[in-house]
Design a protein around this motif. Sequence first.
Motif, short mmCIF file in Angstrom:
data_model
loop_
_atom_site.label_atom_id
_atom_site.label_comp_id
_atom_site.label_asym_id
_atom_site.label_seq_id
_atom_site.Cartn_x
_atom_site.Cartn_y
_atom_site.Cartn_z
N VAL A 154 -28.20 -1.61 4.61
CA VAL A 154 -27.45 -0.36 4.36
C VAL A 154 -26.00 -0.54 4.80
O VAL A 154 -25.06 -0.13 4.10
CB VAL A 154 -28.12 0.82 5.10
N PHE A 155 -25.83 -1.17 5.96
CA PHE A 155 -24.48 -1.39 6.47
C PHE A 155 -23.68 -2.30 5.54
O PHE A 155 -22.50 -2.06 5.26
CB PHE A 155 -24.55 -1.98 7.88
N GLY A 156 -24.34 -3.36 5.05
CA GLY A 156 -23.65 -4.26 4.12
C GLY A 156 -23.24 -3.56 2.85
O GLY A 156 -22.11 -3.74 2.36
N THR B 165 -12.98 1.42 -1.43
CA THR B 165 -12.22 2.67 -1.27
C THR B 165 -11.04 2.50 -0.33
O THR B 165 -10.40 3.48 0.00
CB THR B 165 -13.12 3.78 -0.72
N GLU B 166 -10.80 1.26 0.08
CA GLU B 166 -9.68 1.01 1.00
C GLU B 166 -8.36 1.41 0.35
O GLU B 166 -8.08 1.03 -0.79
CB GLU B 166 -9.64 -0.47 1.36
N ALA C 284 -22.71 -0.38 2.58
CA ALA C 284 -21.66 0.58 2.94
C ALA C 284 -20.32 -0.14 3.12
O ALA C 284 -19.27 0.41 2.74
CB ALA C 284 -22.04 1.29 4.24
N VAL C 285 -20.35 -1.35 3.66
CA VAL C 285 -19.10 -2.12 3.80
C VAL C 285 -18.53 -2.44 2.43
O VAL C 285 -17.31 -2.31 2.19
CB VAL C 285 -19.35 -3.40 4.62
N SER C 286 -19.40 -2.84 1.51
CA SER C 286 -18.92 -3.15 0.15
C SER C 286 -18.29 -1.91 -0.49
O SER C 286 -17.22 -1.99 -1.12
CB SER C 286 -20.09 -3.61 -0.72
N TRP C 287 -18.94 -0.77 -0.31
CA TRP C 287 -18.39 0.46 -0.90
C TRP C 287 -17.08 0.86 -0.22
O TRP C 287 -16.11 1.22 -0.89
CB TRP C 287 -19.43 1.59 -0.75
N ALA C 288 -17.09 0.78 1.12
CA ALA C 288 -15.88 1.19 1.86
C ALA C 288 -14.71 0.27 1.55
O ALA C 288 -13.56 0.70 1.51
CB ALA C 288 -16.17 1.21 3.36
N ALA C 289 -15.01 -1.03 1.34
CA ALA C 289 -13.92 -1.97 1.01
C ALA C 289 -13.28 -1.62 -0.33
O ALA C 289 -12.09 -1.83 -0.53
CB ALA C 289 -14.47 -3.39 0.99
#
Lengths: 223, 150
Positions: free
Chosen positions: B32-34, B43-44, B36-41
């Motif tokens: 889930v964290f991975g 939206t940077e 979320a990191v992909s998604w957040a990256a």
Amino acid sequence: MSALAARRHRGVRAGTLVAAITLSAGITGLIVGSAAQQIAGRHLAVWVVGRASAMCAYVLLVALVLMGLLLSHPWRARVRRPSTAARIRLHITLSVFTLVFITLHIVILATDRYAGVGWWGALVPMGASYRPVAITIGLIAVWSGLLAGITAALAGRLPRRLWWPIHKVASVALVLAWLHSVLGGKDTVALFVLYIPTAALLVVVGVSRYVAHQPADRIAELH
Amino acid sequence: MTMTTGATVPERLGHRARWTATLVVTPCAAAVFGAAVSWAAQTEPPKSATTISHAKATAARSALSAPDKAADTRTAALRRESAQGRQAATAMHHDLLALQVLLAQLGGDASSADSYPSDAADTLSGTGPAGLPVVTTVHLDKWPSADRAR
């Protein structure tokens, strides 16, 4: 002969445990390493981790509340696997992981200058310069979630009629966390893809839990 | 139905359930964290947006210092203009003096143009505002208004 069988059984169990730990750790390391590679060198890598930790904490919180609702659901006896003990352990483990990611989220956003929150904003209501209302809602959600978690941790030492009503404040924490997520972010796509379906799922499970409730269940809760 | 949640959790739950939960939840949370990191990256915010505050601060500093530079430039230009004006005024004053001397000479030619001693004369020479040569002999002691003009 029986001693040899018992020793062999213990050996198999230990080997299985080691293999499971290795597999779990390997998968976890692979995923975390891949995530680290994705954000390596980015100018807002810390902010990305803070946001990802928030998203992860929200997903884990939803799973945590769902597991809690299923644990207390009147229809829970219809499901045999996993066992009740495993479900409770899963509930506890989810709460620990949720707390870890919430802590990571708070620490990162409190120390990241770009976030505009700071330690004052992360700990004091309306103290943040970035969306103070949303952050204050998240702060109250953390407090109420901690209250629910602490009372649950005292479950073995306190009578059920004492900790169980307080533990229900977790639903308030969930609602506040949802509001914090919706008001704090500005991604409407994420809002429709993640927040609304999860909220709908929780509402459905929660309503079914209370609709299916029988008077006998209520009496049993008091003991 | 009886509720089994919580009340006797620490006593009843075994190590197996604990290990199972931990070993299952850990990679799931990492997954889930991975994600979320992909998604957040994705939206940077762009770098230009993240440095906007720095750019604003720089612009504010420039805005503060820019008027000073402009004022300095304007002051120097005004000083130059003032110096040029003073030079022009001096030249025009000399021209005026020369014209007054000429006028006096023309008026006194008939009677006493040759009676003045040469050592009492003050010679003015130069260029007028229009570039015309102004060369004349001024007899200041014979023309009181010339002293005032000087």
